[in-house]
Design a protein around this motif. Structure first.
Motif, short mmCIF file in Angstrom:
data_model
loop_
_atom_site.label_atom_id
_atom_site.label_comp_id
_atom_site.label_asym_id
_atom_site.label_seq_id
_atom_site.Cartn_x
_atom_site.Cartn_y
_atom_site.Cartn_z
N GLU A 36 25.84 -85.16 -42.80
CA GLU A 36 27.05 -85.64 -43.38
C GLU A 36 27.54 -84.49 -44.28
O GLU A 36 27.07 -83.60 -44.83
CB GLU A 36 26.46 -86.85 -44.39
CG GLU A 36 27.58 -87.50 -45.17
CD GLU A 36 27.21 -88.59 -46.23
OE1 GLU A 36 27.86 -89.22 -46.71
OE2 GLU A 36 25.92 -88.57 -46.50
N PRO A 63 37.67 -89.43 -44.09
CA PRO A 63 37.54 -91.05 -43.28
C PRO A 63 38.10 -92.20 -44.18
O PRO A 63 38.28 -91.70 -45.56
CB PRO A 63 36.02 -90.97 -43.29
CG PRO A 63 35.55 -90.34 -44.58
CD PRO A 63 36.41 -89.00 -44.75
N GLY A 66 35.11 -97.21 -46.27
CA GLY A 66 33.84 -97.84 -45.43
C GLY A 66 33.38 -96.93 -44.23
O GLY A 66 32.63 -97.44 -43.59
N GLN A 67 33.82 -95.69 -44.25
CA GLN A 67 33.38 -94.64 -43.07
C GLN A 67 32.75 -93.52 -43.76
O GLN A 67 33.11 -93.14 -44.93
CB GLN A 67 34.66 -94.39 -42.33
CG GLN A 67 35.09 -95.52 -41.27
CD GLN A 67 34.34 -96.02 -40.33
OE1 GLN A 67 34.01 -95.24 -39.50
NE2 GLN A 67 34.10 -97.52 -40.29
N GLU A 79 32.89 -86.54 -36.99
CA GLU A 79 32.90 -87.98 -36.61
C GLU A 79 32.75 -88.44 -37.81
O GLU A 79 32.51 -88.53 -38.95
CB GLU A 79 31.76 -88.13 -35.78
CG GLU A 79 31.84 -87.44 -34.37
CD GLU A 79 30.82 -87.93 -33.61
OE1 GLU A 79 29.68 -88.50 -33.97
OE2 GLU A 79 30.56 -87.56 -32.13
N PHE A 80 33.51 -89.85 -37.56
CA PHE A 80 33.42 -91.17 -38.70
C PHE A 80 32.14 -91.88 -38.28
O PHE A 80 32.29 -92.30 -36.85
CB PHE A 80 34.56 -91.77 -38.64
CG PHE A 80 35.47 -90.95 -39.13
CD1 PHE A 80 35.23 -89.80 -39.96
CD2 PHE A 80 37.06 -91.48 -39.20
CE1 PHE A 80 36.44 -88.83 -40.58
CE2 PHE A 80 37.98 -90.35 -39.51
CZ PHE A 80 37.90 -89.57 -40.14
N SER A 81 31.36 -92.70 -38.98
CA SER A 81 30.49 -93.72 -38.62
C SER A 81 30.55 -94.82 -39.83
O SER A 81 30.90 -94.41 -41.03
CB SER A 81 29.21 -93.14 -38.52
OG SER A 81 28.94 -92.38 -37.32
N PRO A 82 30.49 -96.10 -39.49
CA PRO A 82 30.18 -97.15 -40.64
C PRO A 82 29.30 -96.53 -41.77
O PRO A 82 28.43 -96.07 -41.41
CB PRO A 82 30.11 -98.30 -39.65
CG PRO A 82 30.14 -98.13 -38.29
CD PRO A 82 29.87 -96.57 -38.06
N ASP A 83 29.69 -97.18 -42.61
CA ASP A 83 29.14 -96.55 -44.06
C ASP A 83 28.84 -97.77 -44.87
O ASP A 83 29.63 -98.29 -45.69
CB ASP A 83 29.73 -95.62 -44.92
CG ASP A 83 28.74 -94.97 -45.90
OD1 ASP A 83 27.69 -95.66 -46.07
OD2 ASP A 83 29.29 -94.21 -46.74
N TYR A 84 27.52 -98.52 -44.75
CA TYR A 84 27.26 -99.64 -45.58
C TYR A 84 26.20 -99.31 -46.69
O TYR A 84 25.69 -100.40 -47.32
CB TYR A 84 26.43 -100.91 -44.51
CG TYR A 84 27.52 -101.21 -43.33
CD1 TYR A 84 28.41 -102.04 -43.69
CD2 TYR A 84 27.28 -100.46 -42.22
CE1 TYR A 84 29.15 -102.65 -42.46
CE2 TYR A 84 27.88 -101.12 -41.12
CZ TYR A 84 28.95 -101.75 -41.16
OH TYR A 84 29.65 -102.40 -40.21
N PHE A 103 24.00 -94.13 -43.61
CA PHE A 103 25.27 -94.49 -43.15
C PHE A 103 24.96 -94.77 -41.62
O PHE A 103 24.01 -94.28 -40.91
CB PHE A 103 26.27 -93.48 -43.04
CG PHE A 103 26.04 -92.08 -42.53
CD1 PHE A 103 26.31 -92.04 -41.09
CD2 PHE A 103 25.47 -91.07 -43.38
CE1 PHE A 103 26.07 -90.57 -40.72
CE2 PHE A 103 25.13 -89.97 -42.62
CZ PHE A 103 25.44 -89.52 -41.27
N GLU A 105 25.74 -97.66 -37.90
CA GLU A 105 25.67 -98.88 -37.23
C GLU A 105 24.45 -99.56 -38.04
O GLU A 105 23.40 -98.85 -38.00
CB GLU A 105 25.82 -99.15 -36.15
CG GLU A 105 26.98 -98.61 -35.50
CD GLU A 105 28.43 -99.52 -35.80
OE1 GLU A 105 28.02 -100.62 -36.32
OE2 GLU A 105 29.57 -99.16 -35.35
#
Length: 204
Positions: A36, A63, A66-67, A79-84, A103, A105
């Motif tokens: 990251e 990003p 939320g990414q 790269e971007f990935s979902p960040d919950y 972070f 999926e």
């Protein structure tokens, strides 16, 4: 030609990743474990020197909300990935609540949807009420309640029976024994499988 210069010398990297020319370069640092993005800094490179570990020369785009921004697995691009992270999710097998700490999926065995009851089961898309589990739990509670009431009734009837057998019972105690015996009979008729149990009134 002046021998002074106000320009900042910029380093140039060769194909081998080492500096061909001494100077300053902006580098972008990532977490060594997750990849990251963490921060940017200016670094001065001497000829033949490479970038600091876990750092890259290409500037990333920020990003959207939320990414998460991170380096690709091969280290060649951003790269971007979902960040919950920080959000609450629920395990689909146990309904157990947990907080997302990484972070990416969400795993297949968690969902951000909160179950509405302790008897909900995950059908692959949503929570549905497990009526059999709910009924079984209700039967268990009813059995425990019935056992408790019966034990209380038996204890009180024993006390009153002793008084009657010893011929020292008062009229009130004799009447009370009859009421408790009626109560015990009514308890024996209680159906713990019923959906709405009407418990008999306990004698005073």
């Amino acid at each position: 030609m002046s021998h002074y210069s106000t320009n900042i010398e910029t380093a140039e990297l060769g194909e081998n990743g080492l500096s061909k020319k001494a100077g300053w370069i902006t580098v972008y640092h990532v977490n060594q474990d997750t990849g990251e993005y963490q921060s940017a800094s200016m670094e001065y490179l001497m000829p033949g020197v490479g970038l600091p570990a876990h750092s890259y020369p290409d500037k990333p785009e920020l990003p959207p909300v939320g990414q998460a921004l991170h380096r690709s697995a091969d280290g060649k691009s951003w790269e971007f990935s979902p960040d919950y992270r920080g959000q609450t999710v629920y395990r689909t097998e146990t309904r157990q609540e947990q907080t997302v700490t990484q972070f990416g999926e969400l795993p297949d065995n968690v969902t951000p949807r909160k179950p509405e009851s302790e008897f909900d089961a995950w059908d692959g898309k949503k929570w549905v009420l497990d009526k059999e589990a709910q009924a079984a739990a209700a039967r268990k509670v009813a059995k425990q309640e019935l056992a408790s009431r019966k034990a209380g009734a038996a204890s009180r009837m024993n006390e009153l029976t002793y008084a009657v057998n010893l011929d020292i019972a008062t009229e009130e105690e004799k009447a009370a024994l009859t009421e408790w015996q009626k109560y015990a009979v009514l308890l024996s008729r209680v159906d713990v499988n019923a959906t709405d149990i009407e418990w008999p009134e306990q004698p005073q």
